[in-house]
Scaffold this active site. Structure first.
Site, PDB file in Angstrom:
ATOM      1  N   ASP A 193       0.979  -1.091   0.079  1.00 60.04           N
ATOM      2  CA  ASP A 193       0.307  -0.092   0.093  1.00 60.04           C
ATOM      3  C   ASP A 193       0.959   1.194  -0.138  1.00 60.04           C
ATOM      4  O   ASP A 193       1.392   1.696   1.097  1.00 60.04           O
ATOM      5  CB  ASP A 193      -1.066  -0.062   1.279  1.00 60.04           C
ATOM      6  CG  ASP A 193      -1.901   1.080   1.370  1.00 60.04           C
ATOM      7  OD1 ASP A 193      -2.037   1.700   0.370  1.00 60.04           O
ATOM      8  OD2 ASP A 193      -2.592   1.065   2.280  1.00 60.04           O
ATOM      9  N   GLU A 194       1.185   1.714  -1.264  1.00 58.70           N
ATOM     10  CA  GLU A 194       2.272   2.948  -1.464  1.00 58.70           C
ATOM     11  C   GLU A 194       3.635   2.484  -0.639  1.00 58.70           C
ATOM     12  O   GLU A 194       3.998   3.365   0.213  1.00 58.70           O
ATOM     13  CB  GLU A 194       1.586   4.195  -0.879  1.00 58.70           C
ATOM     14  CG  GLU A 194       0.173   4.578  -1.858  1.00 58.70           C
ATOM     15  CD  GLU A 194      -0.041   5.876  -1.900  1.00 58.70           C
ATOM     16  OE1 GLU A 194       0.115   6.605  -0.949  1.00 58.70           O
ATOM     17  OE2 GLU A 194      -0.517   6.416  -2.896  1.00 58.70           O
TER      18      GLU A 194
END
Ligand SMILES: *[C@@H]1O[C@H](CO)[C@@H](O)[C@H](O)[C@H]1NC(C)=O
Ligand SMILES: *[C@@H]1O[C@H](CO)[C@@H](O)[C@H](O)[C@H]1NC(C)=O
Ligand SMILES: *[C@@H]1O[C@H](CO)[C@@H](O)[C@H](O)[C@H]1NC(C)=O
Ligand SMILES: *[C@@H]1O[C@H](CO)[C@@H](O)[C@H](O)[C@H]1NC(C)=O
Ligand SMILES: *[C@@H]1O[C@H](CO)[C@@H](O)[C@H](O)[C@H]1NC(C)=O
Ligand SMILES: *[C@@H]1O[C@H](CO)[C@@H](O)[C@H](O)[C@H]1NC(C)=O
Ligand SMILES: *[C@@H]1O[C@H](CO)[C@@H](O)[C@H](O)[C@H]1NC(C)=O
Ligand SMILES: *[C@@H]1O[C@H](CO)[C@@H](O)[C@H](O)[C@H]1NC(C)=O
Ligand SMILES: *[C@@H]1O[C@H](CO)[C@@H](O)[C@H](O)[C@H]1NC(C)=O
Length: 492
Positions: A129-130
């Site tokens: 996630d990023e």
């Protein structure tokens, strides 16, 4: 023998699934807009309600931050295209263990592709996630390529290699341009090497590049852009990048990424905008009015298919709006606005109206939402409030006080109403349990809604977890208590 009820239900389910697939096939190709559906909420709307909300608004794609089984089960047979996510904390294990990658794919992907049954239309697996977010340092990104490679191998082994694509969502701060001119775009030097390896992997497997673009954050971090420029306004001062004229912040950021990809050696890389949005609270310029203006202009821009100066006629293939719903447990390290990205409030009520796929009609709200009782926790004005600050700090350390912070929608309600706001947030987050409105005797339960025109004192949602907790005796006690406290409130 007549068919048993479960059989009938199953048949019904199949028909529904077919109907929705047929319905969606007609427009999904042309429609590139999806939404991010996160679940960082203390009291999330039940997944079947959210899927109803998505369907009633013709939303054709969703991106999830994890692979929650309840969420995926609700999406089964809906025909909605899904991106499932692998949390950053799993990357290390997945990088070093083929076995872990295979069981992740088995548990979280393969089982939603049953032979013959209604499926979840999983299109992408987002690895991390990023993970390249600057504030994460090098905690996660060194494992990204290894994890993506292992997941790709596990997919191939499960015969899903042609159906499901592996992608890595990239934060808006992974690419930059010191001059703010797109022609000088490049990846951040600390991740440059890993990024080139990742791009090589993506390119070999014909996978797109997932990236966040954030005109709001560009404005917030005052990267030499005006609000009008962020909002695609025709009157905004343009930015001139050696004969290329930029009329809005989106094109500027997008082309900064295009140049970064070009200088890394991947000029043809397909781009998917994995997150783009505008928050409605918790910062200056974060309001529903401005958010609506931004989103409408963005969607028009995507639909016009004009592309950007560096990629004319070649707009992003898909764009995922940040976000579907507000989430009261998102980290506020980037700012209080983080909990207010939703096009809908936490309880599924549209804050404004944009075309998510439903066309020109207004957005549907979530239907038959189950709330806790109409009760709020407020501060007892008659008590000695000299020590109330300590209680407020306690409440706000777990509750969501972002709306009473500077720039928030409740910032101007004044003292001690802002204390009530904090108490109420804590009380709702604790499923309206009586002892969660105590605060050393300073809290009072009331049935009179303390909301004002601009500041909403929310009532929490019922969750399976909260309805189990409310025992009959407790209910009786709390209504007794409420009656007593109401007495106090009315006396004031
Ligand atoms: C990732 O896994 C590989 C294979 O097990 C290992 O050689 C490599 O050191 C790992 N990467 C990191 C950053 O730990
Ligand atoms: C499947 O995904 C969930 C949620 O992301 C995770 O908690 C679980 O560990 C995954 N399963 C495996 C076998 O890794
Ligand atoms: C990134 O790596 C490429 C290829 O090695 C190199 O040409 C480029 O200058 C590097 N960019 C930065 C910002 O370090
Ligand atoms: C954002 O809002 C503030 C306060 O309303 C305003 O003063 C400022 O000009 C706005 N920012 C921009 C870039 O317009
Ligand atoms: C800011 O943007 C304006 C408008 O394009 C430009 O003329 C100016 O040089 C920019 N300033 C900086 C410091 O980037
Ligand atoms: C943009 O800048 C170039 C020089 O870099 C100049 O020749 C051109 O006239 C400018 N265009 C506009 C519209 O300002
Ligand atoms: C939205 O979906 C409904 C039901 O599938 C369909 O009747 C309607 O035409 C769709 N609307 C648009 C704008 O595609
Ligand atoms: C406020 O706190 C101080 C220090 O703990 C204490 O002495 C005082 O009695 C408290 N006042 C009230 C009204 O609770
Ligand atoms: C409430 O308002 C007072 C006075 O403006 C301020 O000092 C206090 O920090 C505020 N409390 C919260 C929780 O925002």
């Amino acid at each position: 023998m007549p068919p048993s009820i479960p059989h009938l239900l199953l048949l019904h389910f199949h028909l529904l699934a077919i109907a929705s697939l047929v319905g969606i096939a007609g427009w999904s190709r042309a429609w590139a807009i999806g939404v991010n559906w996160g679940t960082a909420s203390s009291h999330p709307l039940p997944p079947p309600k959210v899927v109803e909300l998505l369907k009633s608004n013709n939303v054709s794609r969703v991106k999830l931050s994890d692979a929650d089984p309840d969420v995926l089960r609700s999406l089964s047979g809906s025909g909605i295209a899904v991106t499932v996510g692998i949390p950053n904390l799993m990357l290390r294990t997945l990088n070093s263990s083929k076995k872990a990658a295979e069981s992740w794919v088995h548990d979280n992907v393969t089982r939603y592709f049953p032979a013959g049954g209604p499926r979840v239309r999983i299109e992408y697996i987002a690895v991390g996630d990023e993970p390249f977010l600057l504030s994460h340092g090098d905690q996660f990104y060194p494992f990204v390529l290894g994890a993506a490679t292992q997941i790709q191998a596990a997919l191939t082994k499960a015969n899903l290699g042609s159906k499901v694509k592996v992608v890595v969502p990239c934060s808006f701060d992974a690419f930059q341009s010191e001059s703010n001119l797109p022609s000088e775009g490049h990846f951040r030097p600390d991740i440059n090497k890993t990024m080139i390896q990742l791009l090589t992997f993506l390119s070999e497997h014909r996978l797109p590049f997932f990236a966040s673009i954030s005109p709001f954050l560009s404005l917030h971090q005052s990267k030499n852009i005006s609000l009008d420029f962020a909002l695609f306004k025709g009157t905004a001062r343009t930015h001139n990048d050696s004969h290329r004229i930029y009329k809005n912040s989106f094109d500027l950021s997008y082309d900064t990424l295009v140049t970064a990809l070009y200088s890394a050696g991947f000029p043809q890389m397909e781009i998917v905008v994995a997150q783009i949005g505008w928050p409605t609270d918790g910062a200056a310029n974060a309001t529903s009015v401005i958010a609506e203006e931004f989103m409408k202009a963005l969607i028009n821009h995507i639909h016009s298919k004009t592309g950007t100066p560096l990629r004319p006629q070649n707009p992003p293939s898909e764009v995922y709006i940040l976000s579907l719903l507000d989430e009261d447990q998102r980290s506020t390290s980037a700012g209080n606005f983080e909990r207010h990205w939703g096009v809908f409030t936490f309880d599924g009520q549209a804050k404004y109206h944009i075309d998510l796929g439903q066309g020109s009609r207004k957005l549907w709200n979530a239907q038959n939402v189950k709330y806790l009782s109409s009760r709020w926790c407020v501060v007892n004005n008659n008590a000695d409030l000299s020590n109330v600050t300590a209680s407020v700090l306690d409440a706000c350390s777990v509750a969501d006080c972002t709306a009473v912070s500077p720039g928030g929608s409740c910032y101007n309600i004044g003292w001690p109403r802002n204390v009530s706001y904090a108490f109420n947030s804590y009380y709702q987050q604790h499923d309206q349990r009586v002892n969660s409105c105590y605060f050393g005797g300073l809290g009072l339960i009331t049935t009179v809604d303390p909301s004002t025109d601009t500041c909403r004192f929310a009532v929490g949602l019922q969750t399976s977890h909260s309805s189990i907790l409310v025992l009959p005796q407790l209910l009786l006690m709390s209504s007794l208590f409420a009656t007593i406290s109401m007495g106090f409130v009315f006396l004031i």
